[in-house]
Design a protein around this motif. Structure first.
Motif, short mmCIF file in Angstrom:
data_model
loop_
_atom_site.label_atom_id
_atom_site.label_comp_id
_atom_site.label_asym_id
_atom_site.label_seq_id
_atom_site.Cartn_x
_atom_site.Cartn_y
_atom_site.Cartn_z
N LYS A 4 -3.60 6.84 -8.33
CA LYS A 4 -4.48 6.74 -7.45
C LYS A 4 -4.97 5.46 -7.04
O LYS A 4 -5.64 4.86 -8.02
CB LYS A 4 -5.69 7.78 -7.80
CG LYS A 4 -6.65 8.02 -6.87
CD LYS A 4 -7.30 9.47 -7.24
CE LYS A 4 -8.39 9.75 -6.23
NZ LYS A 4 -8.09 10.41 -5.17
N VAL A 5 -5.06 5.11 -5.99
CA VAL A 5 -5.64 3.66 -5.48
C VAL A 5 -6.82 4.25 -4.45
O VAL A 5 -6.55 4.49 -3.48
CB VAL A 5 -4.71 2.72 -4.84
CG1 VAL A 5 -5.40 1.67 -4.41
CG2 VAL A 5 -3.50 2.57 -5.94
N GLN A 44 0.94 -1.24 -0.06
CA GLN A 44 0.11 -0.10 -0.05
C GLN A 44 0.78 1.40 0.09
O GLN A 44 0.56 2.36 -0.80
CB GLN A 44 -0.91 0.03 1.38
CG GLN A 44 -2.07 -0.96 1.03
CD GLN A 44 -3.20 -0.61 0.43
OE1 GLN A 44 -3.56 0.46 0.07
NE2 GLN A 44 -3.75 -1.50 -0.36
N LEU A 65 2.27 2.31 -3.47
CA LEU A 65 0.97 2.87 -4.21
C LEU A 65 0.67 3.84 -3.93
O LEU A 65 -0.01 4.67 -4.75
CB LEU A 65 -0.08 1.68 -4.26
CG LEU A 65 0.35 0.34 -4.77
CD1 LEU A 65 -1.05 -0.51 -4.57
CD2 LEU A 65 0.77 0.35 -6.26
N VAL A 66 0.99 4.52 -2.82
CA VAL A 66 0.68 5.98 -2.55
C VAL A 66 0.82 7.05 -3.33
O VAL A 66 -0.05 7.69 -3.93
CB VAL A 66 1.23 6.55 -0.92
CG1 VAL A 66 0.91 7.68 -0.77
CG2 VAL A 66 0.51 5.61 -0.14
N TYR A 86 -9.33 3.90 -1.43
CA TYR A 86 -9.20 3.31 -0.11
C TYR A 86 -7.93 2.79 0.38
O TYR A 86 -7.61 1.65 0.93
CB TYR A 86 -10.25 1.94 -0.37
CG TYR A 86 -11.74 2.54 -0.73
CD1 TYR A 86 -12.27 3.33 0.03
CD2 TYR A 86 -12.10 1.88 -2.07
CE1 TYR A 86 -13.73 3.83 -0.55
CE2 TYR A 86 -13.25 2.28 -2.39
CZ TYR A 86 -14.08 3.14 -1.71
OH TYR A 86 -15.00 3.50 -2.18
N ASN A 87 -6.99 3.66 0.04
CA ASN A 87 -5.53 3.26 0.38
C ASN A 87 -5.15 3.73 1.89
O ASN A 87 -5.01 4.72 2.13
CB ASN A 87 -4.44 3.84 -0.78
CG ASN A 87 -2.98 3.25 -0.29
OD1 ASN A 87 -2.91 2.73 0.65
ND2 ASN A 87 -2.28 3.59 -1.43
N TRP A 88 -5.51 2.85 2.40
CA TRP A 88 -5.40 3.08 4.27
C TRP A 88 -3.81 3.65 4.46
O TRP A 88 -3.79 4.45 5.49
CB TRP A 88 -5.58 2.03 5.00
CG TRP A 88 -5.18 0.70 4.82
CD1 TRP A 88 -5.37 -0.18 4.07
CD2 TRP A 88 -3.56 0.41 5.53
NE1 TRP A 88 -4.24 -1.33 4.14
CE2 TRP A 88 -3.34 -0.73 5.24
CE3 TRP A 88 -2.96 0.79 6.35
CZ2 TRP A 88 -2.41 -1.59 5.25
CZ3 TRP A 88 -1.71 0.18 6.91
CH2 TRP A 88 -1.42 -1.00 6.35
#
Length: 199
Positions: free
Chosen positions: A15-16, A7, A10-11, A18-20
């Motif tokens: 754009k992903v 995750q 991918l930040v 719901y990327n916590w």
């Protein structure tokens, strides 16, 4: 750990939804703890856990205070709220309906003054008070402090909380700043009995 690392990768890549991990980075940045995101060291996070929680709690509190101070929704609420969020009347041992009614009066919108009593929706007419027919709009100040129809009730129940040397706004603030269970009961009874008179 593998999930977090993926995750985190991918930040910034694209754009992903719901990327916590991105949310976590944002939370760390607003409290000035970017270094924890940069190092991604779990031991360091554990060591600073209580400081992080305290910093974030203070950040949220300051946001809430700014919202209250800058609110155009209700211009007198900022004068009757306690910024430590410990309104004593909220913990009084009394029927919950009393607290509900008082909280609604404290949070009235200046544009759409409405509230609920025992499941019944009541709306003040901001153009004309139908109770006294004095050609003035009905709002919180008129209902609690001015309307001549409720004069006897006002003197009997809440007169001791009103200072005639103060202006209406100051009196409203002191009336809604509940200081005791007796005051809460008196203001609540005034509201309910006045509503019954006006029907």
């Amino acid at each position: 750990k593998l999930c977090f690392e993926r995750q985190a990768d991918l930040v910034d890549a694209f754009k992903v939804p719901y990327n916590w991990a991105g949310e976590l980075r944002g939370c760390l940045r607003v409290i000035g703890s970017d270094h924890l995101w940069d190092t991604k060291n779990a031991e360091l996070v554990k060591a600073e856990r209580s400081n992080l929680l305290s910093s974030f709690r203070n950040h949220l509190l300051s946001q809430d205070i700014n919202r209250v101070i800058n609110s155009s929704y209700n211009l007198f609420y900022r004068n009757v709220c306690y910024f430590n969020f410990e309104d004593s009347f909220m913990s009084y041992n009394c029927h919950i309906n009393k607290i509900r009614v008082l909280v609604q009066f404290r949070l009235f919108s200046k544009h759409y003054p409405r509230f609920f009593v025992n499941g019944v929706k009541l709306i003040f007419n901001k153009d004309l008070c139908y109770v006294c027919n004095d050609n003035v709009g009905e709002d919180t100040i008129h209902f609690l402090l001015i309307c001549p129809k409720y004069k006897n009730l006002r003197e009997k129940l809440i007169g001791k909380y009103i200072n005639n040397r103060n202006n209406a706004t100051d009196n409203l603030i002191s009336l809604l700043d509940i200081k005791s269970l007796e005051m809460l009961n008196n203001v609540y009874i005034y509201i309910i009995q006045s509503l019954e008179l006006g029907i």
